[in-house]
Design a protein around this motif. Structure first.
Motif, PDB file in Angstrom:
ATOM      1  N   GLU A   1      82.545  21.807  11.811  1.00 36.82           N
ATOM      2  CA  GLU A   1      82.121  21.066  10.621  1.00 36.82           C
ATOM      3  C   GLU A   1      81.835  22.009   9.458  1.00 36.82           C
ATOM      4  OE1 GLU A   1      81.625  17.770   8.547  1.00 36.82           O
ATOM      5  OE2 GLU A   1      81.642  17.500  10.719  1.00 36.82           O
ATOM      6  N   GLU A   2      81.165  23.109   9.747  1.00 34.56           N
ATOM      7  CA  GLU A   2      80.838  24.082   8.710  1.00 34.56           C
ATOM      8  C   GLU A   2      82.099  24.729   8.151  1.00 34.56           C
ATOM      9  OE1 GLU A   2      77.893  27.967   8.086  1.00 34.56           O
ATOM     10  OE2 GLU A   2      77.835  26.790   9.948  1.00 34.56           O
ATOM     11  N   TYR A   3      83.029  25.051   9.040  1.00 35.06           N
ATOM     12  CA  TYR A   3      84.300  25.639   8.598  1.00 35.06           C
ATOM     13  C   TYR A   3      85.049  24.671   7.690  1.00 35.06           C
ATOM     14  CZ  TYR A   3      89.163  27.172   8.779  1.00 35.06           C
ATOM     15  OH  TYR A   3      90.432  27.543   8.437  1.00 35.06           O
ATOM     16  N   SER A   4      85.077  23.390   8.074  1.00 33.92           N
ATOM     17  CA  SER A   4      85.773  22.377   7.276  1.00 33.92           C
ATOM     18  C   SER A   4      85.138  22.240   5.896  1.00 33.92           C
ATOM     19  CB  SER A   4      85.748  21.037   8.009  1.00 33.92           C
ATOM     20  OG  SER A   4      86.378  20.031   7.253  1.00 33.92           O
ATOM     21  N   MET A   5      83.800  22.274   5.833  1.00 36.61           N
ATOM     22  CA  MET A   5      83.105  22.135   4.560  1.00 36.61           C
ATOM     23  C   MET A   5      83.378  23.338   3.658  1.00 36.61           C
ATOM     24  SD  MET A   5      79.448  20.589   5.842  1.00 36.61           S
ATOM     25  CE  MET A   5      78.749  20.742   4.195  1.00 36.61           C
ATOM     26  N   ILE A   6      83.353  24.557   4.239  1.00 38.56           N
ATOM     27  CA  ILE A   6      83.621  25.761   3.448  1.00 38.56           C
ATOM     28  C   ILE A   6      85.055  25.745   2.927  1.00 38.56           C
ATOM     29  CG2 ILE A   6      83.794  28.274   3.528  1.00 38.56           C
ATOM     30  CD1 ILE A   6      81.567  28.285   5.589  1.00 38.56           C
ATOM     31  N   LYS A   7      85.973  25.320   3.772  1.00 34.12           N
ATOM     32  CA  LYS A   7      87.388  25.267   3.381  1.00 34.12           C
ATOM     33  C   LYS A   7      87.590  24.300   2.221  1.00 34.12           C
ATOM     34  CE  LYS A   7      92.016  24.326   5.185  1.00 34.12           C
ATOM     35  NZ  LYS A   7      92.812  23.912   6.376  1.00 34.12           N
ATOM     36  N   LYS A   8      86.966  23.133   2.298  1.00 31.97           N
ATOM     37  CA  LYS A   8      87.106  22.150   1.221  1.00 31.97           C
ATOM     38  C   LYS A   8      86.490  22.653  -0.078  1.00 31.97           C
ATOM     39  CE  LYS A   8      87.276  18.082   4.240  1.00 31.97           C
ATOM     40  NZ  LYS A   8      86.573  16.842   4.689  1.00 31.97           N
TER      41      LYS A   8
END
Length: 277
Positions: free
Chosen positions: A174-181
């Motif tokens: 989830e954290e990776y997805s948020m940083i990527k976005k």
């Protein structure tokens, strides 16, 4: 907070599989997986593969939730099959002690029915174990999984470590997805439109800080556990532990039946391999 359906981890549901005890699901997964990996009897493997797919459908898990995992496993499966053939293109001939030539290739690379049959067995083994593993992971709460490990004799310290890992993996995704976005919102292109080198560089810019933040979080959690005197007592109770029901005993019985059938087939086939040739 609602769970993200694209995150690989525990997903709440209303199926009978979700309601089963973690210990029965763990025993079923271990016994069936060991049985399937030990045997090469195509009849048993096909039956277990079909049952695994049916259970996966009944669990209510959507295929879109595990597309990334399936793609990764699919790539690994292809590499595995190709590697087996390249290193030993007639390995199946030695196993089944017969040779049915279908096509004469270049040099030692021939196509035989025995080799194709062996590769087919390797292929369908993935349809036995992978759906069961995903099913167990996505229908078992991490705390219930930890209590299950403790119930079957594993130290509660190790069980709790496994529970923390299972809890943290979805958070990490989830954290990776948020940083990527957020990076893409700032103009950093990380989609398939960008060049491969650009995507690798961009993902490294996300992964490296994520690793360091994860280490800091681990330190925080371990300190908090020490302050709460975790591990002081040799035993502990579990809030999520539940008694076994009829469906749990049925699942354990079925897993034992699969194990018994596997051992019986060893004697019937005089080994691990079913030889139709």
């Amino acid at each position: 907070m609602a769970s993200n359906p694209k995150i690989l981890g525990y997903q709440p549901g209303q199926s009978f599989i979700h309601e089963m005890s973690g210990v029965s699901k763990l025993i079923f997964f271990i016994l069936v997986s060991v049985s399937v990996m030990a045997t090469y009897d195509t009849r048993l493997i096909l039956a277990v593969a079909l049952a695994s797919m049916v259970l996966f459908h009944l669990s209510g898990i959507k295929w879109r939730q595990i597309t990334f995992v399936l793609a990764f496993i699919g790539i690994f499966l292809v590499i595995n099959l190709v590697t087996i053939y390249l290193f030993s293109p007639e390995y199946g001939v030695g196993i089944y002690e017969s040779r049915t030539l279908l096509a004469q290739g270049w040099g030692r690379f021939t196509v035989t029915a025995e080799q194709l049959f062996y590769l087919f067995n390797v292929f369908i083994k993935y349809f036995c174990t992978v759906p069961l593993a995903i099913l167990f992971l996505m229908t078992t709460h991490p705390s219930q999984f930890a209590s299950s490990l403790n119930q079957i004799g594993l130290s509660y310290k190790v069980a709790y470590a496994v529970s923390l890992t299972l809890r943290y993996v979805p958070d990490l995704q989830e954290e990776y997805s948020m940083i990527k976005k957020s990076q893409e919102a700032r103009g950093l292109e990380l989609s398939q439109k960008a060049k491969l080198s650009q995507r690798i560089k961009g993902n490294l810019q996300i992964i490296l800080p994520l690793i360091f933040s994860s280490l800091n979080r681990i330190e925080t959690i371990s300190t908090a556990m020490e302050l709460r005197r975790f591990g002081q007592h040799p035993k502990r109770t579990w809030y999520t532990q539940q008694a076994l029901s009829k469906i749990d005993y049925l699942a354990i019985g079925l897993s034992l039946l699969v194990l018994i059938v596997t051992l019986s087939l060893f004697a019937l086939n005089e080994g691990r391999f079913y030889n139709p040739f």
